[in-house]
Design an enzyme around this catalytic site. Structure first.
Site, PDB file in Angstrom:
ATOM      1  CG  ASN A 154      -1.776   1.205   1.350  1.00  0.00           C
ATOM      2  OD1 ASN A 154      -1.814   2.031   0.440  1.00  0.00           O
ATOM      3  ND2 ASN A 154      -2.475   1.345   2.475  1.00  0.00           N
ATOM      4  CD1 TRP A 155       3.390   1.080  -2.964  1.00  0.00           C
ATOM      5  CD2 TRP A 155       3.335   2.287  -4.859  1.00  0.00           C
ATOM      6  NE1 TRP A 155       4.070   0.379  -3.931  1.00  0.00           N
ATOM      7  CE2 TRP A 155       4.047   1.088  -5.103  1.00  0.00           C
ATOM      8  CE3 TRP A 155       3.179   3.186  -5.907  1.00  0.00           C
ATOM      9  CZ2 TRP A 155       4.601   0.786  -6.362  1.00  0.00           C
ATOM     10  CZ3 TRP A 155       3.719   2.884  -7.150  1.00  0.00           C
ATOM     11  CH2 TRP A 155       4.431   1.698  -7.371  1.00  0.00           C
ATOM     12  CE  LYS A 156      -0.309   3.111   4.822  1.00  0.00           C
ATOM     13  NZ  LYS A 156      -0.236   3.204   6.262  1.00  0.00           N
ATOM     14  CG  HIS A 215      -5.970   1.886   5.190  1.00  0.00           C
ATOM     15  ND1 HIS A 215      -5.521   2.777   6.136  1.00  0.00           N
ATOM     16  CD2 HIS A 215      -4.968   0.995   4.999  1.00  0.00           C
ATOM     17  CE1 HIS A 215      -4.284   2.445   6.491  1.00  0.00           C
ATOM     18  NE2 HIS A 215      -3.927   1.368   5.817  1.00  0.00           N
ATOM     19  CD  GLU A 219      -3.121   5.360   6.780  1.00  0.00           C
ATOM     20  OE1 GLU A 219      -3.130   5.371   5.540  1.00  0.00           O
ATOM     21  OE2 GLU A 219      -2.214   4.822   7.448  1.00  0.00           O
ATOM     22  CD  GLU A 226      -3.533  -2.443   7.251  1.00  0.00           C
ATOM     23  OE1 GLU A 226      -2.419  -2.658   6.777  1.00  0.00           O
ATOM     24  OE2 GLU A 226      -4.199  -1.437   6.984  1.00  0.00           O
ATOM     25  N   GLY A 231       2.459   2.280  10.771  1.00  0.00           N
ATOM     26  CA  GLY A 231       3.415   3.377  10.619  1.00  0.00           C
ATOM     27  C   GLY A 231       4.113   3.763  11.906  1.00  0.00           C
ATOM     28  CB  SER A 270       5.153  -1.985  11.921  1.00  0.00           C
ATOM     29  OG  SER A 270       4.767  -0.662  12.231  1.00  0.00           O
ATOM     30  N   GLY A 291       2.757  -1.247   4.271  1.00  0.00           N
ATOM     31  CA  GLY A 291       2.776   0.185   3.976  1.00  0.00           C
ATOM     32  C   GLY A 291       4.181   0.656   3.639  1.00  0.00           C
ATOM     33  N   GLY A 292       4.821   1.290   4.614  1.00  0.00           N
ATOM     34  CA  GLY A 292       6.128   1.929   4.405  1.00  0.00           C
ATOM     35  C   GLY A 292       7.142   1.053   3.674  1.00  0.00           C
TER      36      GLY A 292
HETATM   37  P1  13P Z   1       2.922   0.334   7.680  1.00  0.00           P
HETATM   38  O1  13P Z   1       3.435  -0.961   7.076  1.00  0.00           O
HETATM   39  O2  13P Z   1       3.678   1.541   7.182  1.00  0.00           O
HETATM   40  O3  13P Z   1       2.828   0.241   9.159  1.00  0.00           O
HETATM   41  O4  13P Z   1       1.431   0.538   7.131  1.00  0.00           O
HETATM   42  C1  13P Z   1       0.546  -0.509   7.226  1.00  0.00           C
HETATM   43  C2  13P Z   1      -0.653  -0.173   6.442  1.00  0.00           C
HETATM   44  O5  13P Z   1      -1.419   0.687   6.818  1.00  0.00           O
HETATM   45  C3  13P Z   1      -0.884  -0.895   5.182  1.00  0.00           C
HETATM   46  O6  13P Z   1      -2.141  -0.654   4.686  1.00  0.00           O
END
Ligand code: 13P
Length: 248
Positions: free
Chosen positions: A9-11, A95, A97, A163, A169, A207, A228-229
């Site tokens: 997930n590149w966000k 998600h 967010e 999640e 994050g 994470s 994510g990251g």
């Molecule tokens: P991180 O891997 O950066 O913690 O993000 C997880 C995430 O929200 C994937 O959708």
């Protein structure tokens, strides 16, 4: 079940050049350019990436989909049929967010799940509790409430991602025991409340890094990862996908 699924997930990250470079690196590597790996890119880059990924095996995913199905006066929205049109195989739905910053509730998320499924785009429903909810001992109830929309959906054409909000994050990963407990809870819940039987895949997100991916992916009832990251770094993402690939 056909192996583990890993979606990056590149966000709200990358620009055109960076997105193309990252995709090129993933395409050039057999650990990432294979069935069971996907990238959820920003909407503006999806059609460009679709052209780049054509002929490869890496799946394209969106990060969100409109709750409105039909074309019309919905400024700023991207419909499920548009996602299908540019070649998205998956879309994230709900998600944390989006729940937090855009107030997405179960009614909107149910519509999104239905629209995606109807357009042939597999929805990935994200669920998870906040730290306050966990500390209050309410995490299972919160997750059950988020899962409740699945009782309104026929079949099992979706994926679930657990999640925990406090692990996103933050570098603070859930323990393997916590992950195993929630994944078992989600699978049991699905068995009891949906007609999806045991085919529904449950990914873990929060994470996930090159260093912890193998242990997380080997945990019971973990069918893959939502990253994510670490998915913004081709080398890290490759290590995670390789760990998943080794467990097919
Ligand atoms: P991180 O891997 O950066 O913690 O993000 C997880 C995430 O929200 C994937 O959708």
């Amino acid at each position: 079940m056909s192996g583990k699924l890993v979606i990056g997930n590149w966000k709200m990250n990358t620009r055109g050049d960076g997105a193309r470079e990252l995709a090129a690196a993933l395409l050039a590597d057999s650990a990432t350019n294979r069935e069971g790996v996907g990238i959820a890119a920003p909407a503006v880059y999806l059609s460009d990436l679709a052209r780049q990924l054509a002929g490869g095996r890496l799946a394209l995913a969106a990060q969100d989909v409109s709750r409105f199905a039909a074309d019309g006066a919905y400024t700023g929205e991207t419909s499920a049929s548009m996602l299908a049109d540019v070649g998205c195989r998956y879309t994230l739905v709900g998600h944390s967010e989006r729940r937090q910053y855009f107030g997405e509730d179960n009614a909107a998320l149910l519509a999104k799940m239905r629209n995606a499924a109807a357009a042939g785009v597999t929805p990935v429903l994200c669920v998870g509790e906040t730290l306050a909810e966990r500390e209050a001992g309410r995490h299972l109830a919160v997750i059950a409430d988020q899962l409740a929309i699945l009782t309104e959906i026929a079949g099992d054409g979706y994926v679930i991602a657990y999640e925990p909000v406090w692990a996103i994050g933050t570098g603070k990963v859930a323990t393997l025991e916590q992950i195993a407990e929630i994944h078992a809870f989600i699978k049991n819940w699905c068995l009891q409340n949906t007609d999806g039987s045991d085919k529904i895949r449950v990914l873990y997100g929060g994470s996930v890094k090159a260093e912890n991916a193998e242990a997380i992916l080997a945990t019971k009832n973990v069918d893959g990862a939502l990253v994510g990251g670490a998915s913004l770094d081709a080398d890290s993402f490759r290590v995670i996908c390789q760990a998943a690939g080794n467990m097919i």
